[in-house]
Motif scaffolding. Structure first.
Motif, PDB file in Angstrom:
ATOM      1  N   THR A 163       0.846  -1.196   0.000  1.00 19.06           N
ATOM      2  CA  THR A 163       0.000   0.000   0.000  1.00 19.06           C
ATOM      3  C   THR A 163       0.878   1.242   0.000  1.00 19.06           C
ATOM      4  O   THR A 163       1.964   1.262   0.566  1.00 19.06           O
ATOM      5  CB  THR A 163      -0.917   0.026   1.231  1.00 19.06           C
TER       6      THR A 163
ATOM      7  N   SER B 287      -4.806   3.899   2.353  1.00 15.66           N
ATOM      8  CA  SER B 287      -5.156   2.952   1.300  1.00 15.66           C
ATOM      9  C   SER B 287      -6.039   1.838   1.843  1.00 15.66           C
ATOM     10  O   SER B 287      -6.010   1.510   3.024  1.00 15.66           O
ATOM     11  CB  SER B 287      -3.894   2.344   0.687  1.00 15.66           C
ATOM     12  N   VAL B 288      -6.811   1.233   0.964  1.00 13.10           N
ATOM     13  CA  VAL B 288      -7.684   0.118   1.326  1.00 13.10           C
ATOM     14  C   VAL B 288      -7.238  -1.112   0.557  1.00 13.10           C
ATOM     15  O   VAL B 288      -6.995  -1.049  -0.657  1.00 13.10           O
ATOM     16  CB  VAL B 288      -9.158   0.441   0.995  1.00 13.10           C
TER      17      VAL B 288
ATOM     18  N   THR C  75      -7.832  -4.280  -1.436  1.00 14.07           N
ATOM     19  CA  THR C  75      -8.939  -4.778  -2.252  1.00 14.07           C
ATOM     20  C   THR C  75      -8.686  -6.224  -2.654  1.00 14.07           C
ATOM     21  O   THR C  75      -7.606  -6.773  -2.426  1.00 14.07           O
ATOM     22  CB  THR C  75      -9.114  -3.917  -3.510  1.00 14.07           C
ATOM     23  N   GLU C  76      -9.692  -6.808  -3.285  1.00 15.52           N
ATOM     24  CA  GLU C  76      -9.584  -8.218  -3.672  1.00 15.52           C
ATOM     25  C   GLU C  76      -8.424  -8.447  -4.632  1.00 15.52           C
ATOM     26  O   GLU C  76      -7.794  -9.507  -4.625  1.00 15.52           O
ATOM     27  CB  GLU C  76     -10.895  -8.683  -4.298  1.00 15.52           C
ATOM     28  N   SER C  77      -8.119  -7.454  -5.462  1.00 12.26           N
ATOM     29  CA  SER C  77      -7.023  -7.603  -6.417  1.00 12.26           C
ATOM     30  C   SER C  77      -5.663  -7.672  -5.731  1.00 12.26           C
ATOM     31  O   SER C  77      -4.676  -8.101  -6.341  1.00 12.26           O
ATOM     32  CB  SER C  77      -7.040  -6.448  -7.420  1.00 12.26           C
ATOM     33  N   ASP C  78      -5.596  -7.236  -4.460  1.00 11.71           N
ATOM     34  CA  ASP C  78      -4.328  -7.254  -3.727  1.00 11.71           C
ATOM     35  C   ASP C  78      -4.052  -8.603  -3.061  1.00 11.71           C
ATOM     36  O   ASP C  78      -2.916  -8.865  -2.648  1.00 11.71           O
ATOM     37  CB  ASP C  78      -4.326  -6.178  -2.632  1.00 11.71           C
TER      38      ASP C  78
ATOM     39  N   LEU D 268      -9.954 -10.183   3.287  1.00 14.83           N
ATOM     40  CA  LEU D 268     -10.130  -8.737   3.120  1.00 14.83           C
ATOM     41  C   LEU D 268     -10.309  -8.027   4.447  1.00 14.83           C
ATOM     42  O   LEU D 268      -9.705  -6.981   4.705  1.00 14.83           O
ATOM     43  CB  LEU D 268     -11.335  -8.466   2.210  1.00 14.83           C
TER      44      LEU D 268
ATOM     45  N   ASN E 199      -7.385  -5.467   6.112  1.00 21.19           N
ATOM     46  CA  ASN E 199      -7.674  -4.046   6.315  1.00 21.19           C
ATOM     47  C   ASN E 199      -7.587  -3.625   7.780  1.00 21.19           C
ATOM     48  O   ASN E 199      -7.092  -2.531   8.074  1.00 21.19           O
ATOM     49  CB  ASN E 199      -9.052  -3.715   5.734  1.00 21.19           C
TER      50      ASN E 199
END
Length: 321
Positions: free
Chosen positions: A160, A165-166, A168-171, A278, A282
Motif C-alpha cells: 500500500t 489505502s484500502v 482490495t480483492e485484487s491485492d 479482506l 484491512n
C-alpha cells in the motif's frame, strides 16, 4: 476496543434493517448452540423423553418460532417496499431477488414462502457465523503471537502507498503470508469442528470396523488438523508451514478439511476465505493491535460452531507511517 465489534458489523449485513441486527445475532447464537447439543433420543430412542424434561425440545421450538417470525417480517417488509416502489433496480438485495424469482417462476419450479425463508436462513447462518468465527480465532492467535502479527502487517503495508489505502480483492494474490495465517487458523480452529454429519450409503469395512449402510458418520476435522502423525509441531500456531507446500482447504488434501470435501463440500469456500482475508488485511493495515493487559483466555464455547467463550478484548491504535 472490544473484539465483538467484528460481530456487530455482521449484524448490519445479516439483517435488512440495522435494528434487526441484535435480534438476529441472539437468535443465530442460540440456533448454533442448539444444533450442537447432544440429543440422547437420537442414539437411544426410548430415552427421548428426557429432552422434554430438560427443556431441550422446548428451547428448540421457541427458537424455531422466533426465527420464523423474524424471517416472515423480513420477507413481508421487502414485499411492501416492492409494492410501494421503494426499490430501484440498483438497490435490490438478496431477498428481493428471491421474491422476483418466486413471482416470475424463473427457477422452473414453484418457490413458496417457506422455501424463501429457509434459503435466507441457510445463507446467513452458513455464510456469516462461520466467517466471523475464523476472524475471531485469527485475531486471538495473532495477539498471542505478536511476531506473527508484525510479519503479516509488514507484508500488508508493503503493498500500500499510505495508511489511507484500502486493501482490495485484487491485492490478495500479493499476500501469501496472509493466506498462510488463514490456513493455519483453519487447521487449529475449524469453525465447525465436526463438520456436517454424513450417512454411509452402503456397507463398508474400514480399518477392521464394519460400518452398515445408513450409519451416521461424523468427521472430527479438529482432531485431524492437530494430528501429530500428519503435522509437524501440530499444536503450534506456525503459518510458515504453508509457505512452501501446496496443501489447501478446498477438499483435495484430507489433512486440512475445515470446509469438508467431496460433493458435499461447503459451496461458500471462496466467498468465506475472501471475506476473511479482506477484513483481516484491512484491520491489520489500519491499526496496530495489543492485548488489554488481561490474560488471554481462549476457552471455547459449545455449539455446532465453536466461538470463543468470552469476548476478545484488544486495544486498537491507528497506524501512521
Amino acid at each position: 476496543m472490544n473484539g465483538k465489534l467484528l460481530y456487530d458489523q455482521r449484524d448490519v449485513a445479516a439483517a435488512p434493517y440495522a435494528e434487526g441486527g441484535t435480534k438476529f445475532k441472539e437468535l443465530l447464537g442460540e440456533f448454533g448452540e442448539l444444533l450442537g447439543c447432544f440429543d440422547v433420543g437420537d442414539y437411544i430412542s426410548w430415552l427421548g423423553w428426557i429432552n422434554h424434561v430438560n427443556g431441550l425440545y422446548a428451547r428448540a421450538e421457541k427458537v424455531a418460532k422466533e426465527f420464523d417470525d423474524f424471517l416472515e417480517r423480513v420477507v413481508q417488509e421487502h414485499i411492501t417496499d416492492s409494492d410501494d416502489g421503494r426499490h430501484e433496480n440498483n438497490s435490490k438485495d438478496f431477498v428481493d431477488v428471491l421474491l422476483w424469482i418466486q413471482k416470475e417462476n424463473n427457477a422452473g419450479f414453484p418457490i413458496d414462502a417457506a422455501s424463501i425463508k429457509a434459503i435466507i436462513l441457510d445463507v446467513f447462518a452458513g455464510g456469516t457465523d462461520t466467517a466471523y468465527t475464523v476472524l475471531e480465532w485469527t485475531m486471538t492467535e495473532l495477539l498471542r503471537h505478536p511476531e506473527v502479527m508484525k510479519k503479516l502487517q509488514n507484508e500488508i503495508r508493503k503493498i500500500t502507498s499510505n495508511e489511507s489505502s484500502v486493501i482490495t480483492e485484487s491485492d490478495l494474490n500479493k499476500l501469501p503470508y496472509l493466506r498462510a495465517v488463514i490456513k493455519e487458523t483453519l487447521r487449529l480452529h475449524p469453525p465447525i469442528p465436526l463438520l456436517v454429519p454424513r450417512m454411509s450409503t452402503q456397507d463398508v469395512k474400514l480399518k477392521g470396523f464394519d460400518i452398515a449402510a445408513g450409519t451416521r458418520v461424523i468427521i472430527n476435522a479438529w482432531a485431524i488438523g492437530r494430528d501429530p502423525a500428519l503435522w509437524d509441531r501440530a499444536d503450534e500456531f506456525w503459518p510458515e508451514r504453508f509457505l512452501n507446500n501446496s496443501i489447501d482447504f478446498k477438499g483435495h488434501h484430507f489433512e486440512l478439511i475445515p470446509f469438508g470435501t467431496g460433493r458435499r463440500i461447503c459451496p461458500g469456500v471462496q466467498f468465506a476465505t475472501s471475506i476473511d482475508e479482506l477484513a483481516l488485511a484491512n484491520i491489520l493495515h489500519k491499526f496496530d493491535w495489543a492485548l488489554t493487559g488481561k490474560k488471554l483466555d481462549d476457552t471455547e464455547s459449545t455449539g455446532i460452531t465453536i466461538h470463543r467463550k468470552f469476548p476478545l478484548l484488544a486495544v486498537a491504535t491507528p497506524y501512521s507511517q
